[in-house]
Write an enzyme that holds these catalytic residues in place. Structure first.
Site, PDB file in Angstrom:
ATOM      1  N   ASN A 183     -32.679  -1.719 -44.347  1.00  0.00           N
ATOM      2  CA  ASN A 183     -32.069  -2.033 -43.015  1.00  0.00           C
ATOM      3  C   ASN A 183     -33.015  -2.893 -42.389  1.00  0.00           C
ATOM      4  O   ASN A 183     -34.424  -2.718 -42.605  1.00  0.00           O
ATOM      5  CB  ASN A 183     -31.762  -0.992 -42.097  1.00  0.00           C
ATOM      6  CG  ASN A 183     -31.030  -0.974 -41.044  1.00  0.00           C
ATOM      7  OD1 ASN A 183     -29.790  -1.281 -41.088  1.00  0.00           O
ATOM      8  ND2 ASN A 183     -32.032  -1.094 -39.843  1.00  0.00           N
ATOM      9  N   GLU A 186     -28.731  -6.546 -43.590  1.00  0.00           N
ATOM     10  CA  GLU A 186     -28.956  -7.834 -42.762  1.00  0.00           C
ATOM     11  C   GLU A 186     -29.640  -8.853 -43.336  1.00  0.00           C
ATOM     12  O   GLU A 186     -29.615 -10.021 -43.311  1.00  0.00           O
ATOM     13  CB  GLU A 186     -30.041  -7.337 -41.479  1.00  0.00           C
ATOM     14  CG  GLU A 186     -29.139  -6.344 -40.274  1.00  0.00           C
ATOM     15  CD  GLU A 186     -29.197  -5.066 -40.581  1.00  0.00           C
ATOM     16  OE1 GLU A 186     -29.714  -4.457 -41.675  1.00  0.00           O
ATOM     17  OE2 GLU A 186     -28.656  -3.973 -39.895  1.00  0.00           O
ATOM     18  N   ASP A 241     -37.200  -5.742 -19.741  1.00  0.00           N
ATOM     19  CA  ASP A 241     -35.883  -5.923 -20.895  1.00  0.00           C
ATOM     20  C   ASP A 241     -35.153  -7.258 -20.455  1.00  0.00           C
ATOM     21  O   ASP A 241     -35.505  -7.961 -19.656  1.00  0.00           O
ATOM     22  CB  ASP A 241     -35.052  -4.791 -20.863  1.00  0.00           C
ATOM     23  CG  ASP A 241     -34.538  -4.517 -22.215  1.00  0.00           C
ATOM     24  OD1 ASP A 241     -34.221  -5.589 -22.925  1.00  0.00           O
ATOM     25  OD2 ASP A 241     -34.468  -3.374 -22.797  1.00  0.00           O
TER      26      ASP A 241
HETATM   27 MN    MN Z   1     -28.487  -2.159 -39.573  1.00  0.00          MN
END
Ligand code: MN
Length: 435
Positions: free
Chosen positions: A147, A210, A260
């Protein structure tokens, strides 16, 4: 590998050459710059230009590299309206990557380093510490699935950081290990080209790779798969400037406050501790300083959401022209969608579908295909001349929205959609005069 404007060969070069390929757009800062707050001043002053700092404690640092849609499109060799289509294709049809044996970052490897001596910036005065903001984390689960995901990390001391894990894929991988009292082995990657950054920023289902999304983008942009090299059993793209072998421990510490995407401070939470064990980097590496709440942050978070909105609207309105998350809405809360209207009510259905495609979306404006969705004034003109609030406004109180919106109450928010499309029977009355 394709030749791009400016005679730069992309897809096979490191970040310094990519930035130099942007030519006169680049702001070069050759005088020494401090990592405490001073980097931020430059990144805010030149918000839409890449800034290359030649000397931050002796290191090269760059920010705002991918701060405009146009620059990203140019690097990928597509029109800006096609970024969402190549991202959609990457998410739907991930492509295999190619394993190779060497990478520029393998040239320099050491266990003798301190996070305090790296050019990790403090961005804003109230931040809880210095922060890694552009880092992509690679981790492997028990079944061998790898991942990739973005995580901010606050430097705690020479070798430790606090990592923000929202409850998604890396969080569940870490929790599985934690419940057995184990650490999670990770690779931290800093200084990536935009196809890898965009792939790392997608929110695909667990089990969709990804790395394979990045490989799909690489095939489209450069005609070749993503190349990766194994670092202690975990594949890492060869184009990465800095790679760290690290572990997420089964223990927590304070993380935050930190700014953020909306530019407001997020609060302090207990988050897992990361221990950094080994550092690799390319020769003359470029550390990527991603300004929180800056345009580059907007692009990387927002662009992967546009294909989701597009797909959702496409299911209810046959002809979707374009989708744009706007910079004014931090590319997270506000969208503009253009459609070719075929039935009365298409505009309202497009509004409802857009909210379904991106649940954090708060406001959406739907326009006809003659409006330039990339021009805020043109969109406002459509609202001014084609919209009546008593019949064209959709208002949804008490919906679940973004936790990042300070005006929401525990993520409960009111949403509105503006249907600024022309009525079908009177279309010519709404046309702009042309020469
Ligand atoms: Mn993922």
């Amino acid at each position: 590998m394709l030749k791009r404007p400016g005679s730069i060969l992309y897809g096979d070069i490191m970040l310094r050459e990519i930035i130099e390929g942007f030519g006169d757009e680049v702001v070069r800062v050759s005088t020494p710059v401090r990592k405490e707050l001073e980097i931020t001043r430059y990144l805010l002053r030149y918000r839409d230009r890449p800034v290359l700092f030649e000397d931050v404690d002796g290191w090269q640092v760059a920010g705002n590299i991918w701060s405009t849609r146009e620059r990203i499109a140019r690097y990928l060799g597509v029109g800006k309206e096609d970024i969402l289509h190549i991202l959609a294709d990457g998410m739907e049809n991930p492509q295999p990557y190619r394993a190779v044996k060497d990478a520029p970052f393998l040239k320099n490897s050491t266990e003798d380093f301190s996070l305090l001596e790296l050019p990790v910036p403090r961005y804003f005065p109230e931040d809880g510490g210095r922060y890694f903001t552009s880092a992509i984390i690679a981790a492997k689960d028990d079944d061998g699935f790898v991942n990739l995901s973005f995580h901010r990390m606050m430097v705690v001391d020479e070798r430790r950081a606090a990592i923000r894990l929202v409850p998604r894929h890396l969080y569940s991988m870490w929790r599985d290990r934690m419940e057995r009292g184990e650490e999670l082995d990770i690779r931290v990657m800093v200084g990536n080209p935009v196809h890898i950054l965009l792939a790392g920023a997608t929110s695909v289902a667990y089990g969709v790779s990804e790395l394979e999304i990045a490989s799909s983008l690489s095939r489209k942009a450069f005609g070749k798969p993503l190349e990766v090299v194994e670092v202690g059993g975990i594949p890492v793209p060869v184009e990465t400037e800095f790679v760290f072998e690290a572990k997420i421990l089964p223990e927590l510490t304070d993380e935050g406050p930190f700014v953020d995407i909306t530019g407001t401070y997020d609060y302090v939470r207990k988050q897992p501790v990361v221990v950094f064990e080994r550092m690799y980097h390319a020769d003359n590496p470029v550390f990527h300083a991603l300004l929180p709440g800056g345009y580059e942050h907007y692009m990387l978070m927002g662009l992967p959401k546009e294909p989701q909105i597009y797909a959702a609207v496409k299911r209810v309105v046959p002809k979707v022209h374009g989708v744009r998350l706007t910079e004014g809405g931090a590319m997270w809360l506000h969208a503009v969608v253009s459609i070719t209207k075929q039935h009365e009510g298409d505009g309202k259905n497009a509004i409802l579908a857009a909210f379904a495609g991106h649940p954090s979306l708060k406001h959406v404006t739907v326009v006809d295909e003659d409006i330039d969705i990339y021009d805020d004034r043109d969109v406002e003109w459509a609202v001014a001349t084609r919209f009546q609030a008593d019949r064209d406004l959709v208002l949804i109180p008490n919906a679940r929205g973004s936790s990042l919106d300070p005006s929401s109450e525990k993520s409960l928010t009111a949403k509105w959609g503006i249907d600024a499309t022309k009525p079908l029977g009177r279309r010519e009355e709404f046309e702009r005069a042309k020469l």
